[in-house]
Scaffold this motif. Structure first.
Motif, PDB file in Angstrom:
ATOM      1  N   ARG A 117     -16.363 -40.460  19.339  1.00  0.00           N
ATOM      2  CA  ARG A 117     -17.240 -41.385  20.060  1.00  0.00           C
ATOM      3  C   ARG A 117     -16.542 -41.945  21.312  1.00  0.00           C
ATOM      4  NH1 ARG A 117     -21.834 -44.497  18.799  1.00  0.00           N
ATOM      5  NH2 ARG A 117     -22.659 -45.088  20.838  1.00  0.00           N
ATOM      6  N   LEU A 118     -15.227 -42.169  21.223  1.00  0.00           N
ATOM      7  CA  LEU A 118     -14.473 -42.589  22.410  1.00  0.00           C
ATOM      8  C   LEU A 118     -14.610 -41.562  23.527  1.00  0.00           C
ATOM      9  CD1 LEU A 118     -11.089 -43.956  20.980  1.00  0.00           C
ATOM     10  CD2 LEU A 118     -12.838 -45.283  22.153  1.00  0.00           C
ATOM     11  N   ALA A 119     -14.447 -40.294  23.158  1.00  0.00           N
ATOM     12  CA  ALA A 119     -14.563 -39.231  24.152  1.00  0.00           C
ATOM     13  C   ALA A 119     -15.968 -39.192  24.744  1.00  0.00           C
ATOM     14  CB  ALA A 119     -14.214 -37.886  23.515  1.00  0.00           C
ATOM     15  N   GLU A 120     -16.965 -39.380  23.906  1.00  0.00           N
ATOM     16  CA  GLU A 120     -18.351 -39.366  24.377  1.00  0.00           C
ATOM     17  C   GLU A 120     -18.599 -40.475  25.397  1.00  0.00           C
ATOM     18  OE1 GLU A 120     -22.737 -40.377  22.530  1.00  0.00           O
ATOM     19  OE2 GLU A 120     -21.250 -39.430  21.224  1.00  0.00           O
ATOM     20  N   GLY A 370     -15.619 -29.524  23.668  1.00  0.00           N
ATOM     21  CA  GLY A 370     -16.044 -30.682  22.910  1.00  0.00           C
ATOM     22  C   GLY A 370     -14.862 -31.558  22.524  1.00  0.00           C
ATOM     23  N   SER A 371     -15.074 -32.414  21.523  1.00  0.00           N
ATOM     24  CA  SER A 371     -14.036 -33.357  21.120  1.00  0.00           C
ATOM     25  C   SER A 371     -12.821 -32.687  20.500  1.00  0.00           C
ATOM     26  CB  SER A 371     -14.614 -34.383  20.140  1.00  0.00           C
ATOM     27  OG  SER A 371     -15.144 -33.726  19.001  1.00  0.00           O
ATOM     28  N   ALA A 372     -12.931 -31.406  20.120  1.00  0.00           N
ATOM     29  CA  ALA A 372     -11.774 -30.690  19.570  1.00  0.00           C
ATOM     30  C   ALA A 372     -10.620 -30.660  20.560  1.00  0.00           C
ATOM     31  CB  ALA A 372     -12.171 -29.265  19.184  1.00  0.00           C
ATOM     32  N   ALA A 373     -10.945 -30.660  21.840  1.00  0.00           N
ATOM     33  CA  ALA A 373      -9.883 -30.672  22.861  1.00  0.00           C
ATOM     34  C   ALA A 373      -9.067 -31.936  22.796  1.00  0.00           C
ATOM     35  CB  ALA A 373     -10.500 -30.499  24.252  1.00  0.00           C
ATOM     36  N   LEU A 374      -9.721 -33.064  22.490  1.00  0.00           N
ATOM     37  CA  LEU A 374      -9.028 -34.354  22.412  1.00  0.00           C
ATOM     38  C   LEU A 374      -8.134 -34.416  21.191  1.00  0.00           C
ATOM     39  CD1 LEU A 374      -9.053 -36.937  24.172  1.00  0.00           C
ATOM     40  CD2 LEU A 374     -10.566 -37.931  22.454  1.00  0.00           C
TER      41      LEU A 374
END
Length: 380
Positions: A117-120, A370-374
């Motif tokens: 959610r932070l990344a979003e 997507g968030s997998a990168a983070l």
């Protein structure tokens, strides 16, 4: 720029134009329906006050904290977006978020959905060019100038400990306890109520946190059932402390109130909690590390987080660790004077390194993977 993670809603109806709060109210985006219904009683999008006005006019607001125990609560994301927007406002950083990479701190062992959610929010709502998330304890080690050490970070909602050896974090040795400064505040609030001072409203509870920082201290030894708590906070530790409330009323805080509130950090059972005490968090993290690394870690203990700034905290921690550590173990605890801001200092050092640009997760990577990168690029 230092701003508390709290927002406020006006308690009363406005009947006159003008005043110090005119034009200060901010309307949430309304993307989180649960936040809107909770914040505005189901009457549409919530409106909040944020920033320094909350401290200047504390009693006029119903205060809410969108973050609890190191993460944004369900329904609190709209309020957090307002806080982040306020940070970038002309009166504060005066910067455009879509032009600057962002380094955030996050407590270890948070749900992965929280980082998603932070990344979003930062990539899709604020359009930040790059993002990196780091645990506060690692940044605290950067601030101390060490590459080897074990950092005990005791903040407002979470205590965590991360061992690092020659720049390598030991993720299997990370220990977290949801026992921290907010528990000290709530304990002091209860003790004061028993002493005849009832701080019941959200504004009064916020003021109690400020009082905690100014008058509480940690006893050098465990408090007995009937002890008041001498020997921890200096020459006047065994005496009463006079404190003036905002209405001019002066209260006398007995040593039992000043020392027993922080005692919960070392004796969670006194408030019915089964969380680890802070000294066990430290020792558990060290004992989970390889046997050959333990002497180096125990001789490089670094304190971080505002709650460790309480007078006597370092001495009490040393006492408790010595009681439980193996004999002839050298224990050295470093308590930097600016440890309350250690994560910020360490973050500024980390972000200034030439090699750090390879660690950022860019918006292009996020849009592709997507968030997998983070999660791939995270420290912990």
């Amino acid at each position: 720029v230092v701003i508390g993670t709290k927002v406020g809603r006006a308690k009363h109806r406005r009947v006159m134009p003008g005043g110090a709060l005119e034009g200060e109210e901010r309307r949430a985006s309304g993307k989180s329906s649960s936040s809107s219904s909770r914040g505005a009683g189901g009457r549409g999008v919530a409106s909040y006050f944020v920033g320094r006005k909350l401290d200047e006019h504390r009693g006029a607001f119903l205060l809410e904290r969108p973050m609890e125990r190191g993460r944004v609560v369900e329904g609190g994301w709209d309020a957090m977006e307002l806080l982040w927007e306020h940070l970038y406002a002309p009166s504060n950083l005066n910067a455009k978020v879509d032009e600057h990479p962002v380094l955030l701190t996050e407590q270890p062992h948070n749900p992965t959905s929280h980082r998603d959610r932070l990344a979003e929010v930062f990539f899709e709502t604020f359009r930040a060019p790059a993002l990196f998330v780091a645990p506060p304890a690692v940044l605290g080690l950067y601030a101390s100038g060490r590459t080897t050490g074990v950092v005990l970070d005791v903040g407002e909602g979470v205590t965590h400990c991360i061992p690092v050896y020659e720049g390598y974090a030991l993720p299997h040795s990370v220990v977290r306890s949801d026992l921290a400064g907010i528990d000290v505040t709530q304990r002091l609030q209860l003790l004061m109520r028993k002493g005849g001072v009832n701080l019941a409203t959200t504004a009064e509870a916020d003021f109690c946190a400020k009082m905690k920082e100014e008058v509480c201290y940690v006893s050098h030894r465990p408090l007995g059932a009937e002890e008041g708590g001498g020997g921890g906070g200096g020459a006047d530790a065994s005496s009463k402390a006079r404190y003036q409330l905002p209405d001019g009323q002066v209260v006398d805080l007995a040593p039992s109130e000043r020392a027993r509130a922080p005692e919960v950090l070392f004796d969670p059972s006194s408030i019915g909690s089964e969380e680890r005490p802070v000294h066990d968090v430290l020792l558990d993290a060290v004992m989970r590390s390889d046997m050959d690394l333990r002497p180096s870690l125990l001789s490089n203990v670094v304190l971080a987080g505002g709650t460790t700034s309480a007078p006597g905290f370092g001495d009490r921690l040393l006492y408790e660790v010595r009681r439980r550590a193996p004999e002839r173990t050298r224990i050295r605890i470093s308590a930097p004077p600016d440890r309350a801001d250690g994560a910020w200092t360490g973050g500024s050092i980390l972000a200034s390194l030439a090699t750090f640009k390879n660690m950022w997760v860019t918006r292009a990577e996020y849009e592709e993977r997507g968030s997998a990168a983070l999660h791939r690029g995270s420290m912990m």
